[in-house]
Scaffold this motif. Structure first.
Motif: not given
Length: 180
Positions: A134-143
């Protein structure tokens, strides 16, 4: 004294729910089979992340399973696979038009988190754990998701014999890029 301390700490905490921008967020999937793979997209219906100050503490999402879309095929092949994925063999979108994810535990701080949540697909809820940045207005995940845990057994060599090159792997990849 303890009550005064709790009130003081609470007054310095900032609990905030940030709604996900559905139009700017993206979910992509990859399903693997013995002879290759297929790629596609899925749309969020709604979603929000919860923060205490700037630390992620929770989240909840609803995916529109009727939006499942194959991006590596065109024409009749695409229509056939999209229809099959929406059928009862896979996600049964007529009966189960949405899937949900509700965070139950979030560990970490700063930008890197380990999230555990309850994922519900086809009315079946199972725990899932993944990493999220999570950073600067965004979130990323891969699973990876094991589809067989949600009753999706079509083409699985774990349940059917003699599939040979028609076998579809149990796990599929989900890549999520959220904007909020």
């Amino acid at each position: 004294m303890l009550l005064v301390l709790a009130i003081t700490v609470a007054s310095f905490s900032t609990l905030k729910t940030k709604n996900v921008n559905i139009k700017e967020s993206q979910i992509t999937w990859t399903g693997h089979k013995v002879t290759g793979q297929h790629d596609g997209t899925l749309t969020l219906k709604d979603g929000a992340l919860e923060f205490n100050n700037k630390q992620l503490i929770g989240g909840e999402f609803t995916m529109d399973m009727t939006s499942i879309n194959t991006t590596d095929l065109e024409g009749k092949s695409k229509a056939k696979l999209d229809g099959h994925l929406k059928s009862d063999d896979f996600f049964g979108t007529e009966k189960y038009p949405t899937a949900t994810l509700k965070f139950t535990e979030v560990k970490g701080q700063g930008t890197d988190y380990t999230v555990t949540g309850d994922l519900t697909v086809k009315g079946i809820t199972k725990p899932i754990t993944f990493n999220m940045t999570v950073a600067e207005g965004s979130a990323k995940a891969a699973f990876k998701i094991d589809r067989t845990k949600y009753g999706i057994k079509y083409g699985s060599a774990s349940f059917f014999d003699d599939l040979q090159d028609k076998a579809i792997y149990n796990e599929f990849d989900l890549n999520v890029a959220l904007k909020f």
